[in-house]
Design a protein around this motif. Structure first.
Motif, PDB file in Angstrom:
ATOM      1  N   GLN A 191      10.575  27.823  11.123  1.00 53.85           N
ATOM      2  CA  GLN A 191       9.205  28.251  11.429  1.00 53.85           C
ATOM      3  C   GLN A 191       8.290  28.082  10.229  1.00 53.85           C
ATOM      4  O   GLN A 191       8.511  28.658   9.174  1.00 53.85           O
ATOM      5  CB  GLN A 191       9.159  29.709  11.885  1.00 53.85           C
ATOM      6  CG  GLN A 191       7.729  30.166  12.178  1.00 53.85           C
ATOM      7  CD  GLN A 191       7.620  31.583  12.680  1.00 53.85           C
ATOM      8  OE1 GLN A 191       8.291  31.953  13.645  1.00 53.85           O
ATOM      9  NE2 GLN A 191       6.793  32.395  12.040  1.00 53.85           N
ATOM     10  N   GLY A 192       7.238  27.299  10.424  1.00 58.27           N
ATOM     11  CA  GLY A 192       6.217  27.139   9.405  1.00 58.27           C
ATOM     12  C   GLY A 192       5.209  28.271   9.452  1.00 58.27           C
ATOM     13  O   GLY A 192       5.262  29.146  10.327  1.00 58.27           O
ATOM     14  N   THR A 199       4.278  24.001   8.809  1.00 62.39           N
ATOM     15  CA  THR A 199       5.386  23.368   9.507  1.00 62.39           C
ATOM     16  C   THR A 199       5.540  21.905   9.115  1.00 62.39           C
ATOM     17  O   THR A 199       6.660  21.409   8.939  1.00 62.39           O
ATOM     18  CB  THR A 199       5.180  23.476  11.033  1.00 62.39           C
ATOM     19  OG1 THR A 199       5.018  24.849  11.393  1.00 62.39           O
ATOM     20  CG2 THR A 199       6.369  22.907  11.785  1.00 62.39           C
ATOM     21  N   LEU A 217       9.231  21.400   7.727  1.00 61.05           N
ATOM     22  CA  LEU A 217      10.148  20.769   8.672  1.00 61.05           C
ATOM     23  C   LEU A 217      10.894  19.570   8.080  1.00 61.05           C
ATOM     24  O   LEU A 217      12.132  19.530   8.131  1.00 61.05           O
ATOM     25  CB  LEU A 217       9.389  20.377   9.941  1.00 61.05           C
ATOM     26  CG  LEU A 217      10.208  19.723  11.059  1.00 61.05           C
ATOM     27  CD1 LEU A 217      11.306  20.656  11.534  1.00 61.05           C
ATOM     28  CD2 LEU A 217       9.290  19.337  12.213  1.00 61.05           C
ATOM     29  N   ALA A 247      11.926  22.868  15.622  1.00 62.07           N
ATOM     30  CA  ALA A 247      10.665  23.110  14.923  1.00 62.07           C
ATOM     31  C   ALA A 247       9.874  24.219  15.604  1.00 62.07           C
ATOM     32  O   ALA A 247       9.720  24.223  16.825  1.00 62.07           O
ATOM     33  CB  ALA A 247       9.835  21.828  14.892  1.00 62.07           C
ATOM     34  N   GLY A 253       6.249  26.947  15.065  1.00 62.12           N
ATOM     35  CA  GLY A 253       5.018  27.201  14.324  1.00 62.12           C
ATOM     36  C   GLY A 253       3.985  26.133  14.597  1.00 62.12           C
ATOM     37  O   GLY A 253       4.005  25.067  13.995  1.00 62.12           O
TER      38      GLY A 253
END
Length: 355
Positions: free
Chosen positions: A137-138, A150, A154, A167, A169
């Motif tokens: 999670q960004g 993200t 990522l 992935a 966010g």
């Protein structure tokens, strides 16, 4: 669309619904599973009895795979793992940093283990301990979040681990799914987008507040529980940010007492929970006490519909979401958008011809 994620968990589509407390109950999870995505029960706000009942309710409604989100640092984590194993839950989604022993116990029972991480080093650690996949999670994501976007976090994680990466966010449509796949992810996880569906049990007034929000109405504050938390900016949140230390602690004590009643925990159990939270983290007892704010303030909004006295965790995508489709409509739309986006990409031949 087959990816390493769909192969791992048995879902038809590489889309995961995040395990949100007070939101991701049997109704939402069942709808997501029936739509072909992976639904995750949010168990952190459930007692162990409620968790077992929720698992059985989903199983009675669908034979599609689903998962349960566990707070790895909870004092009763071992009991919750036992429930997952006994009830045959396919996937365990782990919040906070899980121990090597917890991962091993789940894997020995045949449960797919997918921790959530917010940093490359955390992904490397859980991968080394045997995690089957990770959700990354960004900073755009709702709830407790970090500072790294993200799009930066990522690829760092994908390059660092050799397991499927999901992935999270900032995702809400098929274009985002294709972008995540282009980075090397195996799928996407969404919280806010699934919260804003017709199948979500969140009160109408709260959904309306989300739909009315712009991207500038989503903020990050540490005044709720001492940790960065992304949510909708409301007059109530602004008031929390202006409250003094004494007022914040008084409120935290009151919410701790309320949470004890809702959770069925005794005061000794609450103290043990606090000690567990502090272990391995630089948290003061004041911060631990403030953590009681989070579940109760979220409950005020997500269960009771009090937009004036509750907080609404929100990813930045809340500012671009405008409708409340069913989960089936949403997942179908995302997959159709993804296919269209893939068809619209220039071919390798066309790219070679560009001077």
């Amino acid at each position: 669309m087959r990816t390493a994620l769909t192969d791992l968990v048995g879902a038809r589509h590489p889309v995961v619904q995040s395990g949100m407390g007070w939101v991701a109950g049997p109704r939402l999870v069942t709808a997501v599973a029936r739509a072909g995505a992976l639904g995750i029960l949010g168990s952190a706000t459930m007692t162990t009895g409620q968790l077992r009942a929720a698992v059985r309710e989903v199983k009675s409604r669908t034979d599609r795979p689903f998962g349960v989100n566990l707070r790895a640092d909870a004092g009763d984590a071992s009991e919750r793992v036992r429930i997952l194993v006994e009830e045959g839950v396919k996937v365990a989604s782990l919040a906070q940093a899980p121990s090597r022993e917890l991962i091993a116990r789940l894997k020995d029972a045949g449960v797919v283990v997918i921790p959530s991480v917010g940093a490359r080093r955390h992904a490397e650690k859980v991968a080394a301990w045997g995690a089957d996949a990770v959700v990354v999670q960004g900073g755009e994501g709702g709830g407790h979040t970090g500072e790294v976007a993200t799009t930066v976090l990522l690829p760092q994680v994908i390059d660092a681990v050799g397991i499927p990466v999901v992935a999270a966010g900032g995702f809400h449509d098929g274009r985002g799914l294709v972008a995540a796949l282009a980075y090397g992810a195996s799928g996407i996880a969404m919280g806010t987008r699934f919260l804003l569906t017709a199948d979500s049990t969140v009160p109408a007034a709260v959904k309306a507040a989300y739909l009315a929000a712009t991207v500038r109405d989503v903020t990050v504050t540490s005044k709720v529980d001492g940790l960065p938390h992304r949510m909708l900016r409301t007059p109530f949140v602004t008031g929390l940010e202006g409250a003094g230390r004494a007022a914040s602690l008084v409120r935290a004590v009151r919410h701790a007492a309320a949470f004890r009643k809702v959770s069925g925990m005794s005061w000794p159990q609450m103290v043990r929970e606090g000690r567990t939270m502090r272990h391995g983290r630089d948290l003061t007892w004041s911060q631990v006490l403030l953590a009681a704010n989070t579940p109760m303030l979220l409950r005020a909004a997500m269960v009771e519909g009090r937009t004036d006295l509750g907080v609404m965790a929100a990813g930045q995508v809340a500012g671009v979401i405008e409708d409340l489709p069913s989960c089936a409509e949403l997942v179908g739309r995302i997959m159709a958008e993804a296919e269209a986006a893939l068809r619209g990409l220039p071919s390798a031949t066309c790219l070679r011809e560009i001077p």
